[in-house]
Design an enzyme around this catalytic site. Structure first.
Site, short mmCIF file in Angstrom:
data_model
loop_
_atom_site.label_atom_id
_atom_site.label_comp_id
_atom_site.label_asym_id
_atom_site.label_seq_id
_atom_site.Cartn_x
_atom_site.Cartn_y
_atom_site.Cartn_z
N LYS A 178 -5.19 -33.80 55.17
CA LYS A 178 -5.23 -33.94 56.68
C LYS A 178 -4.99 -35.28 56.98
O LYS A 178 -6.18 -36.15 57.13
CB LYS A 178 -6.64 -33.36 57.04
CG LYS A 178 -7.02 -32.59 58.30
CD LYS A 178 -6.32 -33.52 59.45
CE LYS A 178 -7.41 -34.49 59.90
NZ LYS A 178 -7.06 -35.75 60.78
N GLU B 156 -3.83 -37.82 62.83
CA GLU B 156 -2.99 -37.29 63.99
C GLU B 156 -2.33 -38.24 64.88
O GLU B 156 -1.24 -37.86 65.44
CB GLU B 156 -3.83 -36.34 64.63
CG GLU B 156 -4.85 -36.97 65.69
CD GLU B 156 -6.24 -37.24 64.86
OE1 GLU B 156 -6.20 -37.50 63.67
OE2 GLU B 156 -7.35 -36.96 65.42
N ARG B 157 -2.41 -39.39 64.27
CA ARG B 157 -1.64 -40.66 65.04
C ARG B 157 -0.41 -40.85 64.54
O ARG B 157 0.49 -41.23 65.42
CB ARG B 157 -2.40 -41.74 65.23
CG ARG B 157 -3.92 -41.54 65.97
CD ARG B 157 -4.79 -42.78 66.30
NE ARG B 157 -5.79 -42.30 66.78
CZ ARG B 157 -6.99 -42.95 66.37
NH1 ARG B 157 -7.03 -43.82 65.37
NH2 ARG B 157 -8.23 -42.21 66.60
N SER C 194 -13.51 -44.61 59.83
CA SER C 194 -14.39 -45.26 60.44
C SER C 194 -15.82 -44.95 59.77
O SER C 194 -15.89 -43.89 59.55
CB SER C 194 -14.45 -45.05 62.03
OG SER C 194 -14.30 -43.88 62.32
N CYS D 9 -8.67 -52.49 56.95
CA CYS D 9 -10.08 -52.68 56.35
C CYS D 9 -10.37 -53.65 55.33
O CYS D 9 -11.53 -53.90 55.31
CB CYS D 9 -10.47 -51.17 55.49
SG CYS D 9 -9.75 -51.09 53.92
N GLU E 14 -17.09 -53.45 64.33
CA GLU E 14 -15.66 -53.89 63.68
C GLU E 14 -14.69 -53.85 64.97
O GLU E 14 -14.62 -52.81 65.84
CB GLU E 14 -15.45 -52.58 62.66
CG GLU E 14 -13.98 -52.58 62.22
CD GLU E 14 -13.72 -51.55 61.30
OE1 GLU E 14 -14.08 -50.08 61.56
OE2 GLU E 14 -13.03 -51.62 59.98
P1 NAD Z 1 -11.09 -42.53 62.14
O1 NAD Z 1 -12.42 -42.54 61.57
O2 NAD Z 1 -11.05 -42.46 63.55
O3 NAD Z 1 -10.28 -41.45 61.71
C1 NAD Z 1 -10.02 -41.07 60.13
C2 NAD Z 1 -9.80 -39.72 59.97
O4 NAD Z 1 -10.90 -38.64 60.55
C3 NAD Z 1 -8.76 -38.87 60.76
O5 NAD Z 1 -7.86 -38.11 59.91
C4 NAD Z 1 -9.19 -38.44 62.00
O6 NAD Z 1 -8.37 -37.21 62.28
C5 NAD Z 1 -10.63 -37.73 61.42
N1 NAD Z 1 -11.50 -37.69 62.37
C6 NAD Z 1 -11.61 -38.75 63.54
N2 NAD Z 1 -12.65 -37.97 64.25
C7 NAD Z 1 -13.27 -37.31 63.68
C8 NAD Z 1 -14.48 -36.34 63.93
N3 NAD Z 1 -15.18 -36.44 65.19
N4 NAD Z 1 -14.76 -35.57 62.99
C9 NAD Z 1 -14.04 -35.43 61.95
N5 NAD Z 1 -13.28 -36.01 61.45
C10 NAD Z 1 -12.72 -36.94 62.50
O7 NAD Z 1 -10.49 -43.77 61.75
P2 NAD Z 1 -9.00 -44.54 61.96
O8 NAD Z 1 -9.14 -45.10 63.29
O9 NAD Z 1 -8.08 -43.40 61.82
O10 NAD Z 1 -8.89 -45.58 60.96
C11 NAD Z 1 -9.49 -46.91 61.08
C12 NAD Z 1 -10.70 -46.99 60.22
O11 NAD Z 1 -10.63 -46.78 58.84
C13 NAD Z 1 -11.58 -48.30 60.38
O12 NAD Z 1 -12.78 -48.21 60.51
C14 NAD Z 1 -11.22 -49.05 58.93
O13 NAD Z 1 -11.96 -49.95 58.55
C15 NAD Z 1 -11.34 -47.57 58.00
N6 NAD Z 1 -10.55 -47.85 56.90
C16 NAD Z 1 -11.34 -47.90 55.80
C17 NAD Z 1 -10.79 -48.20 54.48
C18 NAD Z 1 -11.47 -48.45 53.36
O14 NAD Z 1 -11.22 -48.28 52.09
N7 NAD Z 1 -12.85 -48.69 53.41
C19 NAD Z 1 -9.55 -48.21 54.48
C20 NAD Z 1 -8.65 -47.81 55.82
C21 NAD Z 1 -9.32 -47.79 56.85
#
Ligand code: NAD
Length: 499
Positions: free
Chosen positions: A173, A176-177, A226, A281, A384
């Site tokens: 999954k 979606e962006r 996140s 990240c 962040e």
């Molecule tokens: P996000 O948490 O908004 O989304 C991640 C995924 O979760 C997406 O597939 C999204 O569709 C889904 N999602 C979003 N809201 C949701 C909800 N309410 N309930 C269930 N699923 C939901 O993160 P993002 O903006 O796509 O990515 C950036 C974040 O990811 C930053 O915080 C970054 O630090 C983190 N990140 C961490 C690592 C790591 O290895 N620690 C690596 C890359 C990115």
């Protein structure tokens, strides 16, 4: 308007829910496609197909499974430019950075070609009289992964390559962006020889995620994104009896000691702080110079370097340093935090708020920002930002700098710049952060080591890729066997050690 699909059972399948999300070109601000958002029925349909296909795949010998990954590596190299272009168009990062995104995923695929060695198991001959004992690693069954927007090629591959090498079926999954590259990867895996139903892409948002978390057939969930969502997925997935690993947000500190080579440190901070518009990240978002003299000298070196940064669309050539951020909402959030920094008393040394690019006024570009005299109570320090904003927190000595990084709730990555081996060694030993760089600003471990943070940056016991991935995607079964005599003397009722 292009309508994207899911990829189920080896074919592109239109969305059935009637719900869609806009996919932007962040450089122009235009909506370039619509992505379907799956409901629970669509997810269940994919899960049933995966469950039917998985036993045959698990029964395929591991070397044959690895050959699919070998071929996949060739196809990734063949299509590298196409993948990078599609990735840049939806994400906004520069073309070389997009190719790097694919490349760091490809390296984990290469590592997973060694799966037969990793899956060999253990054997004890004559554990007792006529008794052998062996342990084997078996696939979990149907597994799933939920990935973030910022590495749409690398992170899906970090999950599906080991999952599939171990004999699982995997449902991805993606964010979606930027869902196009994940769909292309699924097509390439099938071209490489993967049976239908073993890798499927189901696009969606929270509804699709919840469908994963509550589906009884899905055995494991990997998540990267996140921290608030990571905590939700970890809690819900574990409560539903699944094996879960979740990787969350970050606030990576780089400590600059007075004895550091300041030109080297400044160059490192520019790449690690502003590369990919700070949407990594492992980006460095906090510089911690030790002593006011170090801080003044560092700021003096950073400012001209920041002013020279070239911000632009990926189509503007190889000398673009970074592109737009992913959405208008991301831009608004970043600029809101910059304003909070100003309001809370930090010194905005480089102000990128008025940045605008001729011909791309509707794009989601954010100019580079540099703050000095940031304090730990400020929002720009606690949160962040995930944008091209570097905060400087001045520490008076090494212990204060170390404590600062240790007290932050995130613990993904960190770095120290120094010429002193003793300080570097002490830092590596004492810091409570998962990935540490010594004169290396972005210490991302290679495929055969593992990747993962500490504290609020990761939830679960095992890291991504490296040997941990083979543990996460398999269960151990241990067999004690005695041939051919069986039990001749009648049943034994006491629990006793082997003779
Ligand atoms: P996000 O948490 O908004 O989304 C991640 C995924 O979760 C997406 O597939 C999204 O569709 C889904 N999602 C979003 N809201 C949701 C909800 N309410 N309930 C269930 N699923 C939901 O993160 P993002 O903006 O796509 O990515 C950036 C974040 O990811 C930053 O915080 C970054 O630090 C983190 N990140 C961490 C690592 C790591 O290895 N620690 C690596 C890359 C990115």
């Amino acid at each position: 308007m292009q309508e994207l699909t899911h990829y189920i059972n080896g074919t592109h399948v239109k969305g059935q829910s009637g719900r869609f999300a806009d996919v932007y070109n962040p450089a122009t601000g235009e909506v370039q496609a619509k992505v379907p958002l799956a409901n629970a029925e669509e997810m269940a349909f994919a899960v049933d197909i995966a469950a039917d296909a998985q036993p045959g795949w698990a029964a395929t010998n591991p070397q044959r499974r690895a050959r699919v990954l070998m071929k996949f590596v060739d196809l990734l190299n063949r299509d590298m430019d196409k993948l990078a272009e599609a990735l840049s168009r939806e994400h906004g990062k520069t073309l070389p950075d997009a190719a790097g995104d694919v490349q760091r995923g490809l390296e984990v695929v290469e590592y997973c070609i060694g799966a037969p060695q990793m899956l060999k198991g253990e054997f004890t001959d004559s554990a007792g009289p006529g008794i052998d004992m062996y342990s084997m690693r078996q696939a979990l069954g149907v597994t799933a992964g939920i990935t973030p927007f910022n590495f749409p090629a690398m992170i899906p591959m970090w999950m599906f390559a080991p999952a599939i090498a171990c004999g699982n079926a995997f449902i991805l999954k993606p964010s979606e962006r930027d869902p196009s590259v994940p769909l292309m990867l699924a097509e390439l895996m099938e071209e490489a020889g993967l049976p239908k139903g073993i890798l499927q892409v189901v696009n969606g948002d929270k509804e699709a995620v919840d469908a994963i978390l509550h589906h009884p057939t899905i055995q494991s969930v990997g998540f990267v994104g996140s921290t608030p969502i990571a905590e939700y997925i970890y809690g819900t997935g574990c409560a539903n009896g699944k094996r879960v690993q979740c990787f969350g947000g970050a606030k990576n500190h780089m400590i600059v000691m007075p004895d550091a080579d300041l030109d080297q440190a400044a160059d490192a901070l520019i790449g690690a702080g502003y590369g990919a518009a700070g949407e990594r990240c492992m980006a460095i978002s906090v510089a911690v110079p030790v002593g006011d003299a170090t801080a003044d000298a560092l700021i003096e070196k950073l400012v001209p370097r920041i002013e020279k940064l070239k911000v632009g669309p990926y189509t503007a050539g190889d000398d673009v340093d970074y592109g737009p951020v992913v959405t208008a909402a991301a831009k608004e959030k970043i600029l809101g935090l910059v304003q909070a920094g100003v309001d809370q008393g930090a010194e905005l040394v480089v102000d990128g708020r008025d940045f605008s690019l001729q011909g791309y006024e509707d794009g989601f570009f954010v100019g580079p920002h540099l703050f000095d005299k940031v304090t730990p109570d400020m929002d720009i320090y606690t949160q962040e930002i995930f944008g091209p904003v570097l905060s400087t927190v001045r520490a008076q000595n090494y212990e204060e700098a170390l404590k600062l990084a240790m007290d932050h709730e995130y613990g993904n990555g960190t770095a120290i710049f120094t010429r002193d081996g003793d300080t570097a060694r002490d830092f590596a030993n004492r810091i409570n952060i998962g990935m540490v760089g010594i004169n290396v600003p972005i210490p991302v471990p290679l495929a055969y080591h593992t990747f993962g943070g500490w504290k609020k940056s990761a939830f679960g016991d095992l890291n991504q890729h490296g040997p941990d991935a083979f543990k996460f995607y398999t269960r151990t079964k241990t067999i004690t066997s005695r041939w051919p005599s069986g039990i001749r003397e009648g049943g034994e009722f006491n629990f006793k050690p082997m003779d």
